[in-house]
Design a protein around this motif. Sequence first.
Motif, mmCIF file in Angstrom:
data_model
loop_
_atom_site.group_PDB
_atom_site.id
_atom_site.type_symbol
_atom_site.label_atom_id
_atom_site.label_comp_id
_atom_site.label_asym_id
_atom_site.label_seq_id
_atom_site.Cartn_x
_atom_site.Cartn_y
_atom_site.Cartn_z
ATOM 1 N N GLY A 34 0.603 -1.419 -0.044
ATOM 2 C CA GLY A 34 0.111 -0.057 -0.031
ATOM 3 C C GLY A 34 0.887 1.278 0.189
ATOM 4 N N ASP A 35 0.476 2.353 0.766
ATOM 5 C CA ASP A 35 1.143 3.550 0.766
ATOM 6 C C ASP A 35 2.010 3.775 1.885
ATOM 7 O OD1 ASP A 35 -0.348 4.497 -1.451
ATOM 8 O OD2 ASP A 35 -2.049 5.252 -0.315
ATOM 9 N N GLY A 78 -6.762 8.311 3.541
ATOM 10 C CA GLY A 78 -6.707 7.137 2.847
ATOM 11 C C GLY A 78 -8.115 6.622 3.114
ATOM 12 N N ALA A 79 -8.099 5.221 2.824
ATOM 13 C CA ALA A 79 -9.254 4.447 2.915
ATOM 14 C C ALA A 79 -9.845 4.225 4.322
ATOM 15 C CB ALA A 79 -9.081 3.128 2.137
ATOM 16 N N ARG A 171 -4.862 -12.957 -2.477
ATOM 17 C CA ARG A 171 -4.321 -11.823 -3.707
ATOM 18 C C ARG A 171 -5.541 -10.689 -3.357
ATOM 19 N NH1 ARG A 171 -4.413 -12.183 -10.230
ATOM 20 N NH2 ARG A 171 -4.501 -9.940 -10.604
ATOM 21 N N ALA A 172 -4.972 -9.487 -3.331
ATOM 22 C CA ALA A 172 -5.965 -8.634 -2.901
ATOM 23 C C ALA A 172 -6.777 -8.231 -4.067
ATOM 24 C CB ALA A 172 -4.919 -7.157 -2.646
ATOM 25 N N ARG A 173 -8.214 -8.012 -3.911
ATOM 26 C CA ARG A 173 -9.167 -7.579 -5.017
ATOM 27 C C ARG A 173 -9.612 -6.412 -4.847
ATOM 28 N NH1 ARG A 173 -10.476 -13.544 -4.538
ATOM 29 N NH2 ARG A 173 -12.186 -13.181 -3.296
ATOM 30 N N LYS A 174 -9.310 -5.565 -3.679
ATOM 31 C CA LYS A 174 -10.065 -4.301 -3.378
ATOM 32 C C LYS A 174 -8.867 -3.354 -3.104
ATOM 33 C CE LYS A 174 -14.378 -5.444 -4.289
ATOM 34 N NZ LYS A 174 -15.142 -4.842 -5.332
ATOM 35 N N GLY A 175 -9.214 -2.168 -3.206
ATOM 36 C CA GLY A 175 -8.543 -1.076 -2.760
ATOM 37 C C GLY A 175 -6.973 -0.864 -3.594
ATOM 38 N N ARG A 176 -6.098 -0.005 -2.963
ATOM 39 C CA ARG A 176 -5.043 0.442 -3.586
ATOM 40 C C ARG A 176 -4.203 -1.139 -3.919
ATOM 41 N NH1 ARG A 176 -2.487 4.911 -4.995
ATOM 42 N NH2 ARG A 176 -0.059 4.739 -5.352
ATOM 43 N N ASP A 189 -2.461 -8.427 5.200
ATOM 44 C CA ASP A 189 -3.050 -7.355 4.801
ATOM 45 C C ASP A 189 -3.151 -6.398 6.163
ATOM 46 O OD1 ASP A 189 -5.055 -5.608 3.260
ATOM 47 O OD2 ASP A 189 -6.382 -5.912 5.170
ATOM 48 N N PRO A 190 -2.682 -4.977 6.110
ATOM 49 C CA PRO A 190 -2.678 -4.036 7.007
ATOM 50 C C PRO A 190 -3.833 -3.606 7.744
ATOM 51 C CG PRO A 190 -2.104 -3.127 4.901
ATOM 52 C CD PRO A 190 -2.256 -4.246 4.756
#
Length: 208
Positions: A34-35, A78-79, A171-176, A189-190
């Motif tokens: 992420g960021d 952020g989100a 695997r990430a499917r949403k967000g950044r 996932d954070p």
Amino acid sequence: MDFDTTLAEAWIRAIAAAVDQEQARLTELDSAIGDGDHGSNLRRGFTAALTALEGLRPDGPGAVLGKTGTTLVSKVGGASGPLYGKAFRAVGAALPEPAAPAALAEALASGLDAVRALGKAEPGDKTIVDAWTPAVAAFRHAAATGADLPAAAAAAAEAAEQGARDTVPLRARKGRASYLGERTIGHQDPGATSTALIFRALAEATAG
């Protein structure tokens, strides 16, 4: 033991302390997919929430959580700010005063519904939802089988922590993070991790 105003305030203090302690870890996790600002954003938000609560004379636990949510929306970038902010506002709006374990379980479920509605995420998408969903299920089950508040909260915390760990192979499917595709596999996932901190803080607050 019911969930009352004193416990609601203790929960927010416990979250703030946990986020402060784990800020570096949250930042490390977010830097991978992420960021890199998840830890600092949450620390700023919950510090602001503590300040907001200092001048508040709440008329119940719902007011405490509602004020926390409003503060997170306004102070966290952020989100995570909108997601956690709306979640806490939803939990607060659904809380009776005081709340028995079963009522708190349903209020926490309302928070999950708010997160899912805003983020459009489902279990398995590698998000907050992957920790909050099993936490609610565990809390509900414990309350339904006669567990007291500390036991139900402890069960929810354990489920949330397992849910966070279970995001590692996803695997990430949403967000950044979703833009990184396959590179997100192998990382915890954070957001799910901070959700686990929030539920562990609830267990600590209710345990006294």
